[in-house]
Write a protein that holds these residues in place. Structure first.
Motif, PDB file in Angstrom:
ATOM      1  N   ASN A   1       0.804  -1.227   0.000  1.00  0.00           N
ATOM      2  CA  ASN A   1       0.000   0.000   0.000  1.00  0.00           C
ATOM      3  C   ASN A   1       0.837   1.278   0.000  1.00  0.00           C
ATOM      4  O   ASN A   1       0.277   2.379   0.055  1.00  0.00           O
ATOM      5  N   LYS A   2       2.171   1.106  -0.054  1.00  0.00           N
ATOM      6  CA  LYS A   2       3.086   2.256  -0.094  1.00  0.00           C
ATOM      7  C   LYS A   2       2.877   3.180   1.108  1.00  0.00           C
ATOM      8  O   LYS A   2       2.881   4.409   0.992  1.00  0.00           O
ATOM      9  N   ILE A   3       2.695   2.567   2.286  1.00  0.00           N
ATOM     10  CA  ILE A   3       2.566   3.325   3.529  1.00  0.00           C
ATOM     11  C   ILE A   3       3.802   3.028   4.377  1.00  0.00           C
ATOM     12  O   ILE A   3       3.952   1.924   4.897  1.00  0.00           O
ATOM     13  N   PRO A   4       4.720   3.979   4.509  1.00  0.00           N
ATOM     14  CA  PRO A   4       5.950   3.719   5.257  1.00  0.00           C
ATOM     15  C   PRO A   4       5.705   3.492   6.741  1.00  0.00           C
ATOM     16  O   PRO A   4       4.747   4.012   7.318  1.00  0.00           O
ATOM     17  N   VAL A   5       6.590   2.699   7.346  1.00  0.00           N
ATOM     18  CA  VAL A   5       6.520   2.405   8.776  1.00  0.00           C
ATOM     19  C   VAL A   5       7.740   3.015   9.465  1.00  0.00           C
ATOM     20  O   VAL A   5       8.882   2.711   9.114  1.00  0.00           O
ATOM     21  N   ILE A   6       7.493   3.894  10.429  1.00  0.00           N
ATOM     22  CA  ILE A   6       8.542   4.405  11.313  1.00  0.00           C
ATOM     23  C   ILE A   6       8.465   3.584  12.596  1.00  0.00           C
ATOM     24  O   ILE A   6       7.375   3.407  13.158  1.00  0.00           O
ATOM     25  N   CYS A   7       9.600   3.079  13.075  1.00  0.00           N
ATOM     26  CA  CYS A   7       9.549   2.109  14.174  1.00  0.00           C
ATOM     27  C   CYS A   7      10.387   2.553  15.376  1.00  0.00           C
ATOM     28  O   CYS A   7      11.108   3.551  15.323  1.00  0.00           O
ATOM     29  N   GLY A   8      10.293   1.762  16.445  1.00  0.00           N
ATOM     30  CA  GLY A   8      10.892   2.122  17.716  1.00  0.00           C
ATOM     31  C   GLY A   8      12.323   1.706  17.923  1.00  0.00           C
ATOM     32  O   GLY A   8      12.952   2.142  18.888  1.00  0.00           O
ATOM     33  N   ASP A   9      12.872   0.841  17.050  1.00  0.00           N
ATOM     34  CA  ASP A   9      14.262   0.430  17.246  1.00  0.00           C
ATOM     35  C   ASP A   9      14.878  -0.060  15.938  1.00  0.00           C
ATOM     36  O   ASP A   9      14.192  -0.314  14.958  1.00  0.00           O
ATOM     37  N   GLU A  10      16.195  -0.181  15.965  1.00  0.00           N
ATOM     38  CA  GLU A  10      16.923  -0.566  14.759  1.00  0.00           C
ATOM     39  C   GLU A  10      16.579  -1.992  14.328  1.00  0.00           C
ATOM     40  O   GLU A  10      16.510  -2.289  13.132  1.00  0.00           O
ATOM     41  N   ALA A  11      16.359  -2.892  15.294  1.00  0.00           N
ATOM     42  CA  ALA A  11      16.070  -4.288  14.949  1.00  0.00           C
ATOM     43  C   ALA A  11      14.818  -4.386  14.087  1.00  0.00           C
ATOM     44  O   ALA A  11      14.768  -5.171  13.132  1.00  0.00           O
ATOM     45  N   THR A  12      13.800  -3.585  14.399  1.00  0.00           N
ATOM     46  CA  THR A  12      12.562  -3.605  13.611  1.00  0.00           C
ATOM     47  C   THR A  12      12.787  -2.984  12.237  1.00  0.00           C
ATOM     48  O   THR A  12      12.238  -3.446  11.236  1.00  0.00           O
ATOM     49  N   MET A  13      13.626  -1.940  12.177  1.00  0.00           N
ATOM     50  CA  MET A  13      13.946  -1.343  10.880  1.00  0.00           C
ATOM     51  C   MET A  13      14.657  -2.357   9.980  1.00  0.00           C
ATOM     52  O   MET A  13      14.342  -2.485   8.802  1.00  0.00           O
ATOM     53  N   VAL A  14      15.576  -3.095  10.554  1.00  0.00           N
ATOM     54  CA  VAL A  14      16.305  -4.109   9.789  1.00  0.00           C
ATOM     55  C   VAL A  14      15.349  -5.161   9.237  1.00  0.00           C
ATOM     56  O   VAL A  14      15.547  -5.708   8.151  1.00  0.00           O
ATOM     57  N   GLN A  15      14.252  -5.429   9.981  1.00  0.00           N
ATOM     58  CA  GLN A  15      13.277  -6.426   9.542  1.00  0.00           C
ATOM     59  C   GLN A  15      12.329  -5.918   8.457  1.00  0.00           C
ATOM     60  O   GLN A  15      11.495  -6.671   7.974  1.00  0.00           O
TER      61      GLN A  15
END
Length: 226
Positions: free
Chosen positions: A122-136
């Protein structure tokens, strides 16, 4: 995160005893502010978090307040199980939300594949709480610089030992220097154009390249004759 709430201090402003320090809180403020750095025109954000995780609930509430403070409309979506996650993502799509924020959250982390698949489709970016989640597979995060925390803690020690400042009057320190990280592969997948003005404020993260495998065995050293 909140030493006052668990009774370590009377208050964060005036600890009142023998305990003070530097909080290594999840930088929700900075993570929400990062949305405006990466997507200045974004107006709507969904704060998605587990309703049964007290820390995640607190982070979600703080993030929602900060989003409102910087001129965004934020809708909070507390969820309890995987069925609720999938139906909530559908609601987020129907609301034409531009960005999703997820805090440090064990439940969401264990279901991150569902969230990132939705994000890409859906081209909706996710901003997350930590680097581990960003890496995923999330787009970006803002992380506390722990060297900065160490310096601040050392400064407090010096104040106590050499300036004779009373621990009971030394406020707990918040608001730290943070590092903004963006997952380059996810940025490309979502087709996000990061403003030139933001490039000095972020670090692009890339999956490390594996070294090439050896194709030939090393030649054994010749044996010495007696």
């Amino acid at each position: 995160n909140s030493p006052d709430e668990i009774g370590l201090v009377d208050s964060n402003e005036v600890p009142g005893g023998n305990v003070t320090g530097v909080s290594s809180y999840t930088p929700c403020f900075e993570q929400i502010d990062l949305i405006k750095v990466l997507m200045p025109k974004a107006k709507t954000v969904a704060a998605l978090y587990s309703a049964t995780d007290e820390d995640a609930v607190l982070q979600g509430i703080i993030a929602a307040r900060e989003a409102e403070n910087i001129g965004m409309t934020c809708t909070q979506y507390p969820i309890e199980d995987k069925d609720a996650l999938e139906s909530t993502l559908s609601k987020i799509k129907e609301a034409k939300t531009e960005v999703i924020y997820i805090p440090v959250d064990k439940f969401l982390s264990s279901n991150i594949d569902t969230i990132t698949a939705f994000s890409y489709e859906n081209k909706i970016p996710v901003i997350c709480g930590d680097e581990a989640t960003m890496v995923q597979g999330a787009l970006a995060t803002s992380e506390i610089n722990y060297m900065s925390i160490g310096r601040k803690a050392a400064g407090m020690v010096c104040d106590i030992l050499f300036e004779k400042v009373k621990v009971s009057t030394l406020p707990v320190m918040y608001k730290h220097d943070c590092t903004n990280l963006v997952n380059k592969a996810v940025r490309d997948k979502l087709g996000i154009e990061i403003p030139a003005t933001a490039l000095g404020e972020i670090e692009l993260w890339e999956l490390p390249t594996e070294p090439p495998a050896e194709t030939t065995a090393a030649t054994a050293a010749p044996k010495k004759s007696n």
